[in-house]
Design a protein around this motif. Sequence first.
Motif, PDB file in Angstrom:
ATOM      1  N   ILE A 116       0.869  -1.169   0.000  1.00 56.31           N
ATOM      2  CA  ILE A 116       0.000   0.000   0.000  1.00 56.31           C
ATOM      3  C   ILE A 116       0.909   1.223   0.000  1.00 56.31           C
ATOM      4  O   ILE A 116       1.871   1.279   0.765  1.00 56.31           O
ATOM      5  CB  ILE A 116      -0.896   0.047   1.261  1.00 56.31           C
ATOM      6  N   ILE A 117       0.605   2.169  -0.855  1.00 55.22           N
ATOM      7  CA  ILE A 117       1.358   3.421  -0.878  1.00 55.22           C
ATOM      8  C   ILE A 117       0.366   4.555  -0.662  1.00 55.22           C
ATOM      9  O   ILE A 117      -0.682   4.611  -1.300  1.00 55.22           O
ATOM     10  CB  ILE A 117       2.115   3.606  -2.211  1.00 55.22           C
ATOM     11  N   VAL A 130       5.238   3.997   2.197  1.00 61.59           N
ATOM     12  CA  VAL A 130       5.143   2.660   1.607  1.00 61.59           C
ATOM     13  C   VAL A 130       4.924   1.675   2.744  1.00 61.59           C
ATOM     14  O   VAL A 130       5.687   1.649   3.711  1.00 61.59           O
ATOM     15  CB  VAL A 130       6.426   2.303   0.824  1.00 61.59           C
ATOM     16  N   PHE A 131       3.857   0.871   2.635  1.00 66.09           N
ATOM     17  CA  PHE A 131       3.518  -0.101   3.666  1.00 66.09           C
ATOM     18  C   PHE A 131       3.444  -1.497   3.071  1.00 66.09           C
ATOM     19  O   PHE A 131       3.106  -1.671   1.906  1.00 66.09           O
ATOM     20  CB  PHE A 131       2.137   0.213   4.279  1.00 66.09           C
ATOM     21  N   SER A 132       3.718  -2.474   3.897  1.00 72.97           N
ATOM     22  CA  SER A 132       3.535  -3.872   3.541  1.00 72.97           C
ATOM     23  C   SER A 132       2.381  -4.418   4.371  1.00 72.97           C
ATOM     24  O   SER A 132       2.352  -4.230   5.582  1.00 72.97           O
ATOM     25  CB  SER A 132       4.802  -4.675   3.836  1.00 72.97           C
ATOM     26  N   THR A 133       1.460  -5.111   3.721  1.00 72.91           N
ATOM     27  CA  THR A 133       0.367  -5.732   4.475  1.00 72.91           C
ATOM     28  C   THR A 133       0.857  -6.978   5.211  1.00 72.91           C
ATOM     29  O   THR A 133       0.110  -7.571   5.982  1.00 72.91           O
ATOM     30  CB  THR A 133      -0.816  -6.092   3.560  1.00 72.91           C
ATOM     31  N   GLN A 134       2.103  -7.350   4.978  1.00 76.91           N
ATOM     32  CA  GLN A 134       2.713  -8.493   5.667  1.00 76.91           C
ATOM     33  C   GLN A 134       3.450  -8.032   6.929  1.00 76.91           C
ATOM     34  O   GLN A 134       4.147  -8.813   7.559  1.00 76.91           O
ATOM     35  CB  GLN A 134       3.709  -9.213   4.740  1.00 76.91           C
ATOM     36  N   ASN A 157      11.454   1.303   4.317  1.00 75.13           N
ATOM     37  CA  ASN A 157      10.199   2.054   4.395  1.00 75.13           C
ATOM     38  C   ASN A 157       9.863   2.560   5.800  1.00 75.13           C
ATOM     39  O   ASN A 157       8.716   2.885   6.070  1.00 75.13           O
ATOM     40  CB  ASN A 157       9.047   1.200   3.859  1.00 75.13           C
ATOM     41  N   THR A 158      10.854   2.650   6.662  1.00 77.98           N
ATOM     42  CA  THR A 158      10.569   3.088   8.028  1.00 77.98           C
ATOM     43  C   THR A 158      10.290   4.585   8.124  1.00 77.98           C
ATOM     44  O   THR A 158       9.695   5.035   9.093  1.00 77.98           O
ATOM     45  CB  THR A 158      11.722   2.716   8.987  1.00 77.98           C
TER      46      THR A 158
END
Length: 182
Positions: A116-117, A130-134, A157-158
């Motif tokens: 997800i951005i 920037v995110f990871s659904t994981q 992406n932190t």
Amino acid sequence: MREHITEKDLFDFVFFPTMLSKEKFSYLENSGDFQDELAFFTELKKSLQTELTQQQKQLIAEKIPAYKLLNIIELYPVEQKNKRKVNGLILAAASENNNKPKVTSRTFYDDNKTYIIKVINYENTSKIFVFSTQYEVIKNFDLIISPQNLRYHIDDNTIPLELDFNVNPESIRLEFSLVKQS
């Protein structure tokens, strides 16, 4: 007949048998004269039909400097639902404050909804999250904003990517290099 058989005939016998004349095909099929050569081309054909594993691709990429193994993820905007409309009279106290800086945002997903951005445009700047659904930290990737083709390398992406201008992407691409960059 043996002297009329070329290396190309041997290759065609294994890969393109219909390209051979009936006489050459029959001779090669029934003769043991070229067993080793035909075995070589048969093994070659088998190896070409076998898909390389990710580990094999990684080893090739490490040995050939020009070979970059990329994993590319395309993200597209999520359709935004219409904002709630207010029916009736709006009093001055309820009107928008025009002194507030305008903030807009857009969300982007990949097909699998793994990434997800979130693009947030402030008055004159932007932040891209920037995110990871994981729930993982995403490391060492390039973020490409289309249609402008703006490319930014991100170590992880932190923290968000901060830009000193607004962006309005049609799509965003993430490119992960599977080769360790030295």
